[in-house]
Every structure is written in C-alpha cells, then in structure tokens.
Design an enzyme around this catalytic site. Structure first.
Site, mmCIF file in Angstrom:
data_model
loop_
_atom_site.group_PDB
_atom_site.id
_atom_site.type_symbol
_atom_site.label_atom_id
_atom_site.label_comp_id
_atom_site.label_asym_id
_atom_site.label_seq_id
_atom_site.Cartn_x
_atom_site.Cartn_y
_atom_site.Cartn_z
ATOM 1 N N ASP A 24 0.854 -1.176 0.000
ATOM 2 C CA ASP A 24 0.000 0.000 0.000
ATOM 3 C C ASP A 24 0.902 1.242 0.000
ATOM 4 O O ASP A 24 2.105 1.154 0.280
ATOM 5 C CB ASP A 24 -0.884 -0.042 1.254
ATOM 6 C CG ASP A 24 -1.776 1.169 1.398
ATOM 7 O OD1 ASP A 24 -2.306 1.639 0.377
ATOM 8 O OD2 ASP A 24 -1.947 1.646 2.537
ATOM 9 N N ASP A 200 -2.069 -0.596 5.939
ATOM 10 C CA ASP A 200 -2.362 -0.013 7.246
ATOM 11 C C ASP A 200 -3.841 0.223 7.488
ATOM 12 O O ASP A 200 -4.222 0.766 8.531
ATOM 13 C CB ASP A 200 -1.640 1.343 7.383
ATOM 14 C CG ASP A 200 -2.294 2.418 6.523
ATOM 15 O OD1 ASP A 200 -2.485 2.175 5.309
ATOM 16 O OD2 ASP A 200 -2.651 3.480 7.063
#
Length: 259
Positions: A24, A200
């Site tokens: 990410d 996250d």
C-alpha cells in the site's frame, strides 16, 4: 484477529527471490497527510523499496486505492508495477502511458454523492474505479459520509462500499486489492512467488486475505482488528523490519538510514 492481538514482526528469514511484495502507499510507504497531493515519499524510503525490488527480482508492486494519476507522480525514482483504484487500474513500467477510463457504473453514485459533498464542503474524487468522499478535515461528517456511500451503492450489484481512513468510497464490486494481488501473480515478475501484502487500513484487508489464501501472509501497520497474520506498531517498525531482511547496502550492515 482481534484488537488485543500481540504485535509481532513476521519472520526475518525469507528467501526474497521467491517472494513478491504488494505494498500500500498512504500510511505504509508515506505518511498520511490532510490533502493527498501533499504526500511525500522520503528518498530513503524510495531507496529501501528499490533495494527490496532488486532482492525480489522485480517482484514488488504498489497496490493502492489511489488512482494511477494520483499516485505515480509521488513515486520519485521508483519504476514499479502500480495497481490503482483498488485494483481497477494496473500500470507496468514498460507499458504505455495510459489510464483506465472512468467506469460508467459509477455515474449514478457520483451524481448522488456530488451534491452531498458540495453541501458539506467535503472533497469528492472521481477515480476510474471508485467515487471517494474525503472527510479528513471534517471528521464530524464521517458517519453521514459513510451512510451516504452505503445508500449510493444500495441495490446495485456492480458496486460496493469501501470505508477507509477518513474516506468512504463507492467502488466497483469487481475491484479490490485482493483482486489486484491475484491478477499480478499471473504474470512475471510475480508468477510462482509467495505473496506478502503490507498495508495499514481496512481497505487492505482483502489483500491480506488473498495473500494468505495463496500461501503468503499479510502485515498490517498499526493496532487494529485484522486478518493479517502479523502486525507492527508503526511505519518505522515496518521499515526497520524490511531493512533487516535485505542484503547490506554498499557492503554495510543494514542501510544505516533512519525513517
């Protein structure tokens, strides 16, 4: 996993050449900021990711909810495969400079959410594969924004709601970070490698599940309930773990960099 999961790093003894990393961007490689255009990828982080890509024989991709047009200008010198809009867009470094057209299935959702955003001073973003309502600077509108997105996708089998960190999105049901992971593993340099997904946010959860289904694992940054096999507390903890996996830079023990 539950909220009281003990934060543990994944094993350091990995054969990197046989693994593929799917990373990410916001909150994983670069700190989250109030406005997406203000994001900064630190030069030392770019160097760390490039070292990882070299060790994995190119098997590193950025997998983000951002549109390609929103993330690629912030990658600095990195030349990696990038999947944007939750898997709806994929760009290969040696491919043409093209971007996916905006999906017509999102027209009605955009029309429904545009007025909602305007009335409340929220930022609305039309991506090729999603319509995003950002409320980082107006957290008091968060519950209403989530409800508005749920209403915009209700009854439409082509769409689903995705709620992330200070953003809610009406997204294509056929898209997702798990879809991106599975699709990328069909092609070199990812084919036949064991996947590791790092993120996250709740938007990374289907990527964690896909990695686990395919024999790998997920690593989530931060304390949260998650399907990832491993968690670390902060981005710096992730960077430190990653640095410890890699061959020494310039013949030294570790990169010697601080994140």
């Amino acid at each position: 996993m539950t909220d009281d999961t003990r934060l543990v790093p994944p094993p350091r003894e990995l054969d990197l050449a046989s693994h593929a990393f799917f990373l990410d961007f916001d909150g994983t490689l670069a700190p989250i900021v109030d406005h997406p255009d203000a994001v900064k990828l630190a030069p030392e982080t770019a160097e760390l990711v490039q070292r990882l890509a070299d060790a994995c024989d190119g098997g590193v991709a950025i997998v983000t909810g951002r549109a390609l047009a929103s993330v690629r200008p912030h990658l600095g010198p990195l030349s990696l495969v990038v999947s944007g809009s939750h898997g709806h867009e994929i760009h290969w470094p040696d491919g043409p400079e093209t971007e996916a057209a905006q999906a017509a299935e999102l027209d009605a959702a955009f029309a429904a959410l545009d007025g909602f955003a305007s009335d409340r001073g929220l930022r609305i973003e039309r991506k090729p594969g999603a319509v995003a309502l950002h409320y980082r600077n107006a957290e008091h509108h968060g519950a209403d924004a989530r409800a508005a997105v749920e209403a915009a996708v209700a009854g439409d089998p082509d769409l689903r709601a995705i709620h992330g960190n200070m953003v809610s999105e009406a997204a294509l049901a056929r898209a997702g970070k798990g879809v991106a992971v599975r699709e990328l593993l069909k092609s070199a340099p990812f084919r036949s490698k064991t996947p590791i997904m790092v993120g996250d946010d709740v938007t990374d959860e289907d990527g964690f599940r896909a990695a686990a289904d395919l024999g790998g694992f997920g690593l989530r940054i931060g304390r949260a309930s998650t399907d990832a096999a491993y968690q670390v507390e902060t981005m710096d903890d992730f960077f430190g773990w990653l640095d410890g996996l890699l061959p020494p830079a310039d013949g030294k023990s570790g990169s010697g960099q601080e994140h």
